[in-house]
Write an enzyme that holds these catalytic residues in place. Structure first.
Site, short mmCIF file in Angstrom:
data_model
loop_
_atom_site.label_atom_id
_atom_site.label_comp_id
_atom_site.label_asym_id
_atom_site.label_seq_id
_atom_site.Cartn_x
_atom_site.Cartn_y
_atom_site.Cartn_z
N ASP A 65 -10.21 2.07 5.76
CA ASP A 65 -9.05 2.96 6.16
C ASP A 65 -9.28 3.71 7.52
OD1 ASP A 65 -6.20 4.14 5.87
OD2 ASP A 65 -6.19 3.21 3.73
N HIS A 292 -3.58 8.44 6.24
CA HIS A 292 -3.48 7.35 5.58
C HIS A 292 -4.54 7.14 4.66
CE1 HIS A 292 -2.96 3.10 4.47
NE2 HIS A 292 -1.64 3.39 5.00
N SER A 465 0.81 0.03 1.12
CA SER A 465 -0.52 0.90 1.44
C SER A 465 -0.87 1.78 0.16
CB SER A 465 -0.54 1.36 2.59
OG SER A 465 -0.88 0.66 3.59
#
Length: 567
Positions: A65, A292, A465
């Site tokens: 990520d 994220h 996601s």
């Protein structure tokens, strides 16, 4: 790239819908049970009740990520530590080629500590890479070598996508107007509130003393509602993301005529087209923008039952962070090497919440996925946020291993589901990609509350996601409690756990107004359920192959990895 933190484009085009429940009531909805709680969650409490009294085995989960906040209160105790490395001594103690890789590795940096934050999209890279070779040339396709034919095919696709549509121009104009209005209102509000940073919740409670302040408050909140932003969104983050989106979109639109800077060459400085040049990067797994990856990691395994923040899905997991996803499209080389790093360092499940429409070095990624398959490692991948049918439109990475002419059995593709009580009331997220053949299952991916950068920060995000790590967490639970089961069996248990929705609930195909059955949108025709998956896993035995898909005969093990032959 579809892992974008807010997917600003489609958020700006969606009308605001206030759900039936307050923000606080939706925290953790994805973990709840339909029968008991009335939410289409994964029944996590029921799953742990089922496993009560059974011991678990610690498991490593790799998260490929953007980075992770290693100091977060709900993550610091569940992060993987490479015990074979002595932190900070500048020596590759475990002789794996990566110096001081204590928490994992960062393939987006250099040995001097600099980190790549931003990069161009893959279509732009491909277009300019082969522009001099194909643009304006009379190409006789039948005369091309296989390598040149592949390059020409992906260049044509990139060239087509480089064309800027009228809709895209209008969308950019709309975003710029919105951003200009927000900045104007924000300046007034900061002066009147006497602060430089505030959340939407704080602004809603604030009572301006002047007419200008009242107008600024109304205008700011109206813009944010049109973007369906959450109550804990800070003004600084909102404006920063809009600036980033506008600049990126403008650069993309201008890229057909002028190649953007090669940010990778400026920072990473590896020989990108040589896969054997693999020991680049640094050990900074946080990077410049870990939002994220921090959110994804919390969904999987935020420390459970610590009376702090949130509970992740899995309870005995260590998260190995591998930073390989920049702002912009990821590079195939980084993805391939990240998968290999995860496998070689003991990960049994890999979460990949990212994707793109072109993969020029697909053979490298194919070999890495096959490498993971040979080592019995499960890969969980997000389906994407473009409201597209991925049976018809390419989405990479994927389990179609062109290099080996077969399909990977260790790969799960996850779409995003929602709940009738959230947002527009759809059971499938309106942004989610889907595909009867190429999406395996749906999992909660709307209004998911998890960890954010900052010692004690949390917030809502949405996207496939967020759905993928829900499945990753369930896969990790199965492998914790039933370590003798193979990756293929874990995938089987997850697929078989799928349950459909009430027949009275209408399923709207994402991106359309068409109403379809859930079986048209994914292979299993349903949503993942942790309790059912563990119950199914408990009935499988290592030798019980009749209940699981027959494995593909092993091909000769590839040299990991071969150099790309495209010119």
């Amino acid at each position: 790239m579809h892992r974008r933190k807010r997917n600003i484009l489609f958020i700006l085009l969606i009308a605001c819908c206030n759900g039936l429940f307050a923000q606080s009531s939706l925290k953790g909805w994805h973990l709840r049970d339909l029968k008991k709680d009335g939410f289409y969650g994964v029944s996590i409490d029921e799953a742990y009740q089922f496993m009560q009294g059974r011991k678990s085995t610690p498991l490593i989960v790799a998260v490929i990520d953007s980075g992770v906040d290693t100091a977060h209160e709900d993550l610091k105790n569940i992060l993987w530590h490479n015990t074979r490395e002595i932190p900070g001594n500048g020596i590759d103690d475990d002789h794996n080629g990566y110096i001081d890789d204590v928490y994992g590795w960062n393939f987006l940096g250099n040995k001097n500590g600099r980190n790549l934050k931003k990069t161009s999209d893959e279509k732009t890279r491909v277009y300019h890479r082969f522009k001099s070779k194909f643009a304006g040339k009379a190409i006789v396709e039948d005369s091309l070598t296989p390598g040149d034919r592949y390059a020409y095919d992906i260049w044509k696709k990139a060239a087509k996508e480089m064309n800027v549509s009228t809709d895209e121009q209008v969308e950019l104009m709309f975003v710029e107007v919105t951003m200009k209005a927000l900045k104007k209102h924000d300046k007034v509000l900061r002066e009147e509130m006497g602060v430089e940073e505030y959340t939407l919740q704080e602004l809603e409670k604030f009572q301006p003393a002047t007419q200008a302040g009242k107008q600024a408050k109304l205008g700011y909140l109206t813009c944010c509602k049109l973007m369906t932003l959450e109550g804990d969104e800070k003004n600084t983050a909102i404006l920063s993301d809009l600036d980033e989106y506008v600049s990126g979109k403008k650069e993309s639109m201008e890229a057909r005529d002028v190649a953007p800077p090669d940010y990778r060459e400026q920072v990473v400085k590896d020989n990108y087209y040589d896969i054997s040049d693999q020991f680049y990067g640094n050990n900074d797994v946080m990077g410049p923008n870990p939002l994220h990856g921090t959110h994804v990691s919390g969904i999987i395994a935020a420390e459970r039952n610590n009376n702090t923040g949130i509970d992740g899905v899995a309870d005995n997991v260590k998260i190995m962070m591998i930073r390989a996803i920049p702002d912009g499209d990821e590079y195939d080389k980084d993805v391939a090497l990240a998968i290999k790093y995860a496998v070689d360092n003991g990960a049994k499940v890999i979460n990949m919440s990212f994707g793109k429409a072109l993969s020029p070095e697909k053979q490298w990624v194919d070999e890495a996925i096959r490498y993971a398959e040979n080592k019995d490692v499960l890969i969980v991948h997000a389906a994407g946020n473009e409201s597209e049918d991925v049976d018809q439109k390419d989405n990479f990475p994927n389990p179609d291993l062109q290099t080996f002419h077969n399909h990977a059995n260790n790969f799960i593709t996850v779409g995003a589901s929602s709940d009738p009580q959230i947002g527009d009331g759809g059971i499938i997220a309106d942004f989610s990609n889907y595909g009867h053949n190429n999406v395996d299952i749906f999992a909660p991916g709307v209004k998911i509350y998890s960890t954010l950068p900052g010692k004690s920060s949390y917030g809502f995000l949405r996207g496939t996601s967020m759905a993928a790590p829900v499945v990753t967490g369930i896969a990790a639970m199965i492998r914790e409690y039933f370590p003798e089961l193979s990756a293929t069996q874990v995938k089987y248990a997850i697929q078989q756990s799928a349950f459909g929705c009430d027949s009275t609930i209408k399923i709207v195909k994402p991106g359309t107004k068409d109403k379809v059955s859930l079986t048209e949108l994914c292979q299993t025709g349903g949503f993942v359920n942790a309790y059912r998956a563990l119950e199914i896993a408990s009935k499988l035995a290592p030798e019980d192959r009749k209940k699981t898909p027959a494995p593909v005969p092993a091909a000769p093990k590839p040299v990991m990895l071969r150099n790309n032959k495209l010119n």
